[in-house]
Design a protein around this motif. Structure first.
Motif, PDB file in Angstrom:
ATOM      1  N   HIS A 238      10.065  -3.427   9.353  1.00 45.23           N
ATOM      2  CA  HIS A 238       8.637  -3.157   9.121  1.00 45.23           C
ATOM      3  C   HIS A 238       7.961  -2.543  10.344  1.00 45.23           C
ATOM      4  O   HIS A 238       6.745  -2.644  10.502  1.00 45.23           O
ATOM      5  CB  HIS A 238       7.890  -4.433   8.705  1.00 45.23           C
ATOM      6  CG  HIS A 238       8.564  -5.197   7.622  1.00 45.23           C
ATOM      7  ND1 HIS A 238       8.620  -4.767   6.320  1.00 45.23           N
ATOM      8  CD2 HIS A 238       9.255  -6.363   7.653  1.00 45.23           C
ATOM      9  CE1 HIS A 238       9.304  -5.638   5.590  1.00 45.23           C
ATOM     10  NE2 HIS A 238       9.701  -6.610   6.382  1.00 45.23           N
ATOM     11  N   SER A 241       4.800  -0.012  10.033  1.00 44.64           N
ATOM     12  CA  SER A 241       3.502  -0.372   9.451  1.00 44.64           C
ATOM     13  C   SER A 241       2.360  -0.087  10.421  1.00 44.64           C
ATOM     14  O   SER A 241       1.234   0.165   9.991  1.00 44.64           O
ATOM     15  CB  SER A 241       3.496  -1.842   9.025  1.00 44.64           C
ATOM     16  OG  SER A 241       3.651  -2.702  10.137  1.00 44.64           O
ATOM     17  N   GLN A 244       1.212   3.382   9.837  1.00 38.98           N
ATOM     18  CA  GLN A 244       0.426   3.466   8.612  1.00 38.98           C
ATOM     19  C   GLN A 244      -0.971   2.886   8.803  1.00 38.98           C
ATOM     20  O   GLN A 244      -1.954   3.395   8.248  1.00 38.98           O
ATOM     21  CB  GLN A 244       1.153   2.732   7.477  1.00 38.98           C
ATOM     22  CG  GLN A 244       2.520   3.300   7.148  1.00 38.98           C
ATOM     23  CD  GLN A 244       2.492   4.774   6.820  1.00 38.98           C
ATOM     24  OE1 GLN A 244       1.533   5.268   6.246  1.00 38.98           O
ATOM     25  NE2 GLN A 244       3.537   5.490   7.202  1.00 38.98           N
ATOM     26  N   HIS A 313      -0.612  -7.295  14.113  1.00 37.32           N
ATOM     27  CA  HIS A 313       0.379  -6.504  14.839  1.00 37.32           C
ATOM     28  C   HIS A 313       0.445  -6.909  16.307  1.00 37.32           C
ATOM     29  O   HIS A 313       1.509  -6.809  16.929  1.00 37.32           O
ATOM     30  CB  HIS A 313       0.066  -5.014  14.692  1.00 37.32           C
ATOM     31  CG  HIS A 313       0.464  -4.448  13.367  1.00 37.32           C
ATOM     32  ND1 HIS A 313      -0.318  -4.577  12.234  1.00 37.32           N
ATOM     33  CD2 HIS A 313       1.580  -3.776  12.973  1.00 37.32           C
ATOM     34  CE1 HIS A 313       0.290  -3.996  11.216  1.00 37.32           C
ATOM     35  NE2 HIS A 313       1.444  -3.503  11.636  1.00 37.32           N
ATOM     36  N   HIS A 331       6.628  -8.917   8.979  1.00 31.58           N
ATOM     37  CA  HIS A 331       6.349  -8.750   7.551  1.00 31.58           C
ATOM     38  C   HIS A 331       4.892  -9.077   7.244  1.00 31.58           C
ATOM     39  O   HIS A 331       4.234  -8.381   6.453  1.00 31.58           O
ATOM     40  CB  HIS A 331       7.263  -9.645   6.713  1.00 31.58           C
ATOM     41  CG  HIS A 331       7.052  -9.469   5.246  1.00 31.58           C
ATOM     42  ND1 HIS A 331       6.407 -10.396   4.451  1.00 31.58           N
ATOM     43  CD2 HIS A 331       7.378  -8.436   4.418  1.00 31.58           C
ATOM     44  CE1 HIS A 331       6.352  -9.950   3.214  1.00 31.58           C
ATOM     45  NE2 HIS A 331       6.935  -8.780   3.161  1.00 31.58           N
ATOM     46  N   SER A 334       2.844  -6.147   8.193  1.00 33.73           N
ATOM     47  CA  SER A 334       2.984  -5.087   7.207  1.00 33.73           C
ATOM     48  C   SER A 334       2.144  -5.379   5.961  1.00 33.73           C
ATOM     49  O   SER A 334       1.500  -4.485   5.406  1.00 33.73           O
ATOM     50  CB  SER A 334       4.457  -4.931   6.820  1.00 33.73           C
ATOM     51  OG  SER A 334       4.628  -3.869   5.902  1.00 33.73           O
ATOM     52  N   ALA A 337      -1.485  -4.622   6.817  1.00 37.18           N
ATOM     53  CA  ALA A 337      -1.751  -3.185   6.845  1.00 37.18           C
ATOM     54  C   ALA A 337      -1.793  -2.604   5.435  1.00 37.18           C
ATOM     55  O   ALA A 337      -2.631  -1.746   5.124  1.00 37.18           O
ATOM     56  CB  ALA A 337      -0.677  -2.472   7.678  1.00 37.18           C
ATOM     57  N   SER A 338      -0.900  -3.076   4.568  1.00 39.17           N
ATOM     58  CA  SER A 338      -0.839  -2.563   3.204  1.00 39.17           C
ATOM     59  C   SER A 338      -2.078  -2.949   2.404  1.00 39.17           C
ATOM     60  O   SER A 338      -2.653  -2.133   1.671  1.00 39.17           O
ATOM     61  CB  SER A 338       0.415  -3.085   2.505  1.00 39.17           C
ATOM     62  OG  SER A 338       1.580  -2.654   3.171  1.00 39.17           O
ATOM     63  N   LYS A 341      -5.047  -0.898   3.534  1.00 38.01           N
ATOM     64  CA  LYS A 341      -5.027   0.468   3.001  1.00 38.01           C
ATOM     65  C   LYS A 341      -5.648   0.536   1.607  1.00 38.01           C
ATOM     66  O   LYS A 341      -6.483   1.412   1.324  1.00 38.01           O
ATOM     67  CB  LYS A 341      -3.597   1.003   2.950  1.00 38.01           C
ATOM     68  CG  LYS A 341      -3.502   2.354   2.220  1.00 38.01           C
ATOM     69  CD  LYS A 341      -2.117   2.700   1.784  1.00 38.01           C
ATOM     70  CE  LYS A 341      -2.123   3.806   0.733  1.00 38.01           C
ATOM     71  NZ  LYS A 341      -2.816   5.043   1.095  1.00 38.01           N
ATOM     72  N   ASN A 384       0.471   7.726   1.583  1.00 30.64           N
ATOM     73  CA  ASN A 384       1.286   6.699   0.923  1.00 30.64           C
ATOM     74  C   ASN A 384       0.655   6.397  -0.425  1.00 30.64           C
ATOM     75  O   ASN A 384      -0.548   6.121  -0.487  1.00 30.64           O
ATOM     76  CB  ASN A 384       1.333   5.412   1.748  1.00 30.64           C
ATOM     77  CG  ASN A 384       2.470   5.372   2.748  1.00 30.64           C
ATOM     78  OD1 ASN A 384       2.720   4.355   3.338  1.00 30.64           O
ATOM     79  ND2 ASN A 384       3.156   6.481   2.952  1.00 30.64           N
ATOM     80  N   LYS A 389       2.168   0.815  -3.138  1.00 30.94           N
ATOM     81  CA  LYS A 389       1.797  -0.262  -2.216  1.00 30.94           C
ATOM     82  C   LYS A 389       1.388  -1.500  -3.009  1.00 30.94           C
ATOM     83  O   LYS A 389       1.825  -2.623  -2.719  1.00 30.94           O
ATOM     84  CB  LYS A 389       0.630   0.181  -1.329  1.00 30.94           C
ATOM     85  CG  LYS A 389       0.978   1.213  -0.284  1.00 30.94           C
ATOM     86  CD  LYS A 389       1.415   0.550   0.998  1.00 30.94           C
ATOM     87  CE  LYS A 389       1.558   1.587   2.092  1.00 30.94           C
ATOM     88  NZ  LYS A 389       1.988   1.038   3.379  1.00 30.94           N
ATOM     89  N   GLU A 405      10.967  -2.059   4.303  1.00 32.00           N
ATOM     90  CA  GLU A 405      10.915  -2.301   5.742  1.00 32.00           C
ATOM     91  C   GLU A 405      11.077  -1.075   6.593  1.00 32.00           C
ATOM     92  O   GLU A 405      10.979  -1.150   7.823  1.00 32.00           O
ATOM     93  CB  GLU A 405      12.026  -3.297   6.132  1.00 32.00           C
ATOM     94  CG  GLU A 405      13.425  -2.782   5.862  1.00 32.00           C
ATOM     95  CD  GLU A 405      14.497  -3.840   6.187  1.00 32.00           C
ATOM     96  OE1 GLU A 405      15.466  -3.502   6.850  1.00 32.00           O
ATOM     97  OE2 GLU A 405      14.313  -4.997   5.766  1.00 32.00           O
TER      98      GLU A 405
END
Length: 409
Positions: A238, A241, A244, A313, A331, A334, A337-338, A341, A384, A389, A405
């Motif tokens: 990951h 991320s 991203q 992070h 993870h 990630s 971050a997802s 988004k 993305n 996602k 990942e």
């Protein structure tokens, strides 16, 4: 927005930190020309010269390496503010900031000190990774090859969407080395055989230096080679991320700018309002005030989400610093971050349309170039797919399946 007077070109007595008051002057100067640059396709070379002088790319460097040692939260605060001034500039630096995490800050990088010195000098690093011949986005093996020659290599191939490389001093190139092992070459962009083409024709983010880069039998020295850039320095999955999240931080900066422009537009409408409106003065109209209030709340929420994900992070980075890379922490970062988004993209794309509800038809004039906010946000959000996602997050919630990942997620 039309500018009444452009601020003077800022000067710096030395490198800036994330706490430097001069950042406000730098961002004001950048913002003053952003709409015109976008409208007329004027490349921001002058802005990047200022960024080099300010050493803005060195914010995360440790003090012993010549930097101020900003945390990831502090870096993202700067990125959001820079994106509010001009999202093209912020996005052009995305790959540079990812480079700093992977090499100058990594104890695992083969030539860490070299890359720290490069970063401390103010140099900017771009990226050349994507190839259109792959049937799956982000997959390898690469057709770009590193062929051994003496104590170095020769690099040949073509990369697309080389974000930031047009303005950069160095470029990271992911390529297939001996036995098709993925290697990263980090080389000066002025090296003989490198051809940078300004052919990015996206609807938005038009000035991110994201064109095609050709490598024609380019010499690469042994100390310019690192292992695969997506794994070096992390030791956990990951690792992409953060890159991203930098995209999403740029989107959040756009939303801040939408709010700023909406307020300025509403306050500038002194004399004209519809005869059937509830108030004579436009800025007193409760319906338009409601839109401003919603934009303000949305911009606040977007920035809070970005900074919370940056904190996640930071925990990954701190574990890495202790020599205890933690896959679970990675993870969770990630996931943060997802989720950010999905929310930030949606709020900003809607905000780019709401601006015109505040401004009226006169705001659609090409001279104002206010449609750039929607175009830029929509382009960045497309990096993305939101549906993929959201599906991955749903699979995790339902079945505990970890998110993808590798790169591009």
């Amino acid at each position: 927005m039309n500018q009444i007077a452009s601020p003077p070109r800022p000067t710096f007595s030395g490198p800036l930190s994330h706490r430097s008051p001069e950042l406000k002057d730098l961002f004001a100067f950048i913002a003053a020309g952003a709409a015109e640059r976008d409208r007329e396709r004027i490349h921001p070379y002058e802005v990047f010269d200022l960024i080099r002088s300010a050493r803005l790319g060195a914010l995360r460097l440790r003090p012993e390496d010549g930097g101020p040692g900003a945390s990831l939260r502090e870096l993202f605060e700067v990125v959001i503010a820079l994106a509010a001034a001009d999202p093209n500039i912020a996005h052009s630096l995305r790959n540079h900031y990812a480079f700093v995490e992977r090499y100058p800050l990594s104890r695992r990088a083969s030539h860490r000190k070299k890359w720290a010195d490069v970063t401390a000098s103010g140099a900017i690093v771009g990226l050349a990774s994507t190839e259109l011949t792959s049937p799956r986005v982000g997959a390898s093996p690469f057709e770009t090859k590193l062929v051994p020659e003496g104590n170095g290599f020769r690099l040949t191939g073509t990369k697309y969407y080389s974000t930031g490389t047009l303005y950069a001093d160095y470029v990271q190139v992911r390529a297939a080395g001996p036995d098709d092992a993925v290697l990263t070459a980090i080389i000066p962009t002025t090296r003989e055989g490198i051809e940078r083409i300004d052919d990015w024709d996206g609807a938005g983010q038009r000035l991110t230096g994201s064109g095609t880069t050709h490598f024609h039998n380019v010499r690469v020295e042994a100390d310019e080679i690192e292992p695969d850039s997506l794994t070096t320095g992390y030791g956990v999955p990951h690792s992409n991320s953060l890159a991203q999240l930098l995209v999403t931080a740029t989107v959040a900066g756009i939303l801040r700018n939408i709010l700023t422009d909406s307020v300025a537009l509403l306050n500038s409408r002194k004399d004209r309002h519809f005869y059937f409106a509830q108030t004579e003065r436009v800025a007193d109209d409760p319906l338009l005030q409601q839109i401003i209030g919603q934009l303000s709340a949305n911009a606040y929420a977007a920035e809070v989400l970005i900074l919370a994900a940056a904190d996640a992070h930071d925990l990954v980075f701190q574990a890495r610093e202790r020599g205890e890379p933690d896959a679970e922490l990675a993870h969770q970062a990630s996931l943060a971050a997802s989720k950010a988004k999905l929310i930030v993209d949606d709020l900003t794309i809607r905000g780019g349309s709401q601006l015109f509800d505040v401004a009226g038809a006169s705001a659609t004039r090409r001279a104002k170039n206010l449609d750039r906010h929607w175009r830029n946000a929509r382009t960045l959000a497309s990096h993305n797919p939101a549906a993929l996602k959201a599906r991955a997050i749903g699979d995790y919630e339902l079945h505990g399946t970890w998110l993808p990942e590798k790169g591009f997620f």
